[in-house]
Scaffold this active site. Structure first.
Site, PDB file in Angstrom:
ATOM      1  N   THR A  40     -10.927 -33.191   0.575  1.00 33.29           N
ATOM      2  CA  THR A  40     -10.432 -32.191  -0.265  1.00 33.29           C
ATOM      3  C   THR A  40      -8.978 -32.847  -0.925  1.00 33.29           C
ATOM      4  OG1 THR A  40     -10.920 -30.533   1.284  1.00 33.29           O
ATOM      5  CG2 THR A  40      -8.941 -30.113  -0.048  1.00 33.29           C
TER       6      THR A  40
ATOM      7  N   ARG B 241       2.386 -23.416  17.162  1.00 30.08           N
ATOM      8  CA  ARG B 241       2.295 -23.732  18.798  1.00 30.08           C
ATOM      9  C   ARG B 241       3.151 -25.134  19.001  1.00 30.08           C
ATOM     10  NH1 ARG B 241       1.792 -19.489  19.794  1.00 30.08           N
ATOM     11  NH2 ARG B 241      -0.355 -18.519  20.864  1.00 30.08           N
TER      12      ARG B 241
ATOM     13  N   GLU C 298     -13.879 -24.874  11.250  1.00 30.61           N
ATOM     14  CA  GLU C 298     -12.617 -24.374  11.323  1.00 30.61           C
ATOM     15  C   GLU C 298     -12.335 -23.758  12.526  1.00 30.61           C
ATOM     16  OE1 GLU C 298     -14.034 -22.195   7.953  1.00 30.61           O
ATOM     17  OE2 GLU C 298     -14.128 -24.323   6.906  1.00 30.61           O
TER      18      GLU C 298
ATOM     19  N   HIS D 225       6.530 -24.208  19.199  1.00 34.95           N
ATOM     20  CA  HIS D 225       7.108 -23.582  20.650  1.00 34.95           C
ATOM     21  C   HIS D 225       7.310 -24.419  21.658  1.00 34.95           C
ATOM     22  CE1 HIS D 225       4.804 -19.457  19.262  1.00 34.95           C
ATOM     23  NE2 HIS D 225       5.986 -19.295  19.300  1.00 34.95           N
TER      24      HIS D 225
ATOM     25  N   ASP E   9      -5.636 -26.202  20.069  1.00 37.32           N
ATOM     26  CA  ASP E   9      -4.999 -25.624  21.135  1.00 37.32           C
ATOM     27  C   ASP E   9      -5.233 -25.990  22.650  1.00 37.32           C
ATOM     28  OD1 ASP E   9      -3.949 -23.546  19.997  1.00 37.32           O
ATOM     29  OD2 ASP E   9      -5.501 -21.907  20.129  1.00 37.32           O
TER      30      ASP E   9
ATOM     31  N   SER F  55      -9.486 -31.437   7.807  1.00 41.73           N
ATOM     32  CA  SER F  55     -10.373 -31.308   6.883  1.00 41.73           C
ATOM     33  C   SER F  55     -11.716 -31.411   6.947  1.00 41.73           C
ATOM     34  CB  SER F  55      -9.723 -32.073   5.542  1.00 41.73           C
ATOM     35  OG  SER F  55     -10.874 -32.060   4.459  1.00 41.73           O
ATOM     36  N   GLY F  56     -12.719 -30.563   7.257  1.00 37.21           N
ATOM     37  CA  GLY F  56     -14.057 -30.670   7.503  1.00 37.21           C
ATOM     38  C   GLY F  56     -14.617 -31.914   6.765  1.00 37.21           C
ATOM     39  N   SER F  57     -14.643 -31.583   5.398  1.00 38.76           N
ATOM     40  CA  SER F  57     -15.078 -32.572   4.435  1.00 38.76           C
ATOM     41  C   SER F  57     -14.433 -33.900   4.411  1.00 38.76           C
ATOM     42  CB  SER F  57     -14.956 -31.930   3.010  1.00 38.76           C
ATOM     43  OG  SER F  57     -13.740 -31.765   2.719  1.00 38.76           O
ATOM     44  N   GLY F  58     -13.145 -33.825   4.749  1.00 39.63           N
ATOM     45  CA  GLY F  58     -12.325 -35.104   4.762  1.00 39.63           C
ATOM     46  C   GLY F  58     -12.206 -35.603   3.094  1.00 39.63           C
TER      47      GLY F  58
ATOM     48  N   SER G  46     -17.557 -22.751   8.899  1.00 39.11           N
ATOM     49  CA  SER G  46     -16.726 -21.816   9.757  1.00 39.11           C
ATOM     50  C   SER G  46     -16.672 -22.601  11.264  1.00 39.11           C
ATOM     51  CB  SER G  46     -17.828 -20.721   9.943  1.00 39.11           C
ATOM     52  OG  SER G  46     -17.621 -19.909   8.876  1.00 39.11           O
TER      53      SER G  46
ATOM     54  N   ARG H 201      -9.098 -22.144   4.791  1.00 40.29           N
ATOM     55  CA  ARG H 201      -9.368 -21.601   6.423  1.00 40.29           C
ATOM     56  C   ARG H 201      -8.694 -22.706   7.149  1.00 40.29           C
ATOM     57  NH1 ARG H 201     -13.365 -17.830   8.474  1.00 40.29           N
ATOM     58  NH2 ARG H 201     -14.185 -19.495   9.760  1.00 40.29           N
ATOM     59  N   SER H 202      -9.295 -24.103   6.796  1.00 43.17           N
ATOM     60  CA  SER H 202      -8.659 -25.077   7.618  1.00 43.17           C
ATOM     61  C   SER H 202      -7.074 -25.018   7.789  1.00 43.17           C
ATOM     62  CB  SER H 202      -9.066 -26.518   7.294  1.00 43.17           C
ATOM     63  OG  SER H 202     -10.295 -26.576   6.973  1.00 43.17           O
TER      64      SER H 202
END
Ligand SMILES: O=C([C@H](O)CO)[C@H](O)[C@H](O)COP(=O)(O)O
Length: 194
Positions: A101, A67, A161, A70, A169, A96-99, A158, A56-57
């Site tokens: 992976t 973007r 992510e 763009h 954004d 990476s949430g865990s950092g 979640s 998901r990340s």
């Protein structure tokens, strides 16, 4: 039909939206805006930007890559068959949430070996990815394999992510307005082969 104990389905869904929204308000308060601002010079100074994340990340990083394209940056998604080799002057922007992976940590090592810069967006300042990074953007969210109820009641990573999409954004919004280009000018770059 699913059963939501003691509460009608519509209400259960509204509660879930409310919970997520509240967690984002808290995440926003915990963000270090100096760290967020510090990402911008890396984006601006880089010849090419390589975006990476898994699962998901990774989907959020793909959204950010579109973007940046763009906006006119030369942006690549790591793992695509046409993504070239990273080199000096480039940036690896890794989420990476865990950092921890493995493929992301390995990519960060490769980027450093090739004298490219690394910016890490993570929840874990003690992680291997954070250690390797030139700049860390810390997201105050739960890690995917630590069900930290005090930080997030959502499943796994979640909140991280969702926040990844939000902070990238936010960077893109600021870069867009600073660049002074109209939405129509940016839209000319959008795929015409969809
Ligand atoms: O897909 C994911 C999972 O559903 C966690 O909520 C993660 O994004 C994927 O496993 C990558 O993990 P991190 O590198 O720790 O973000």
């Amino acid at each position: 039909m699913i059963n939501t104990p003691n509460i009608p389905l519509n209400e259960a869904l509204d509660e879930a939206v409310h919970l997520i929204y509240q967690e984002h308000l808290k995440m926003r308060e915990g963000l270090d805006y100096k760290q967020l601002a510090a990402v911008i010079p890396y984006l601006e100074a880089s010849k090419r930007i390589f975006l990476m994340g898994m699962g998901r990340s990774g989907l959020m990083m793909q959204a950010a890559a579109m973007r940046l394209m763009h906006l006119g940056y030369e942006a690549y998604v790591v793992g695509e068959t046409t993504t070239p080799a990273i080199a000096q002057g480039d940036l690896l922007l890794a989420g990476s949430g865990s950092g921890s992976t493995t493929s992301i940590v390995n990519a960060a090592k490769t980027a450093k070996r090739e004298a490219a810069k690394v910016v890490a967006i993570t929840t874990n300042p003690e992680s291997l990815l954070a250690d390797l990074a030139d700049q860390v953007l810390l997201i105050p969210a739960a890690e995917k394999n630590k069900q930290e109820e005090a930080i997030s009641k959502q499943y796994a990573g979640s909140l991280f992510e969702q926040s990844l999409l939000l902070v990238t954004d936010a960077l893109i919004q600021v870069l867009w307005h600073a660049g002074g280009k109209t939405a129509d000018e940016l839209w000319k770059r959008h795929s015409n082969l969809e």
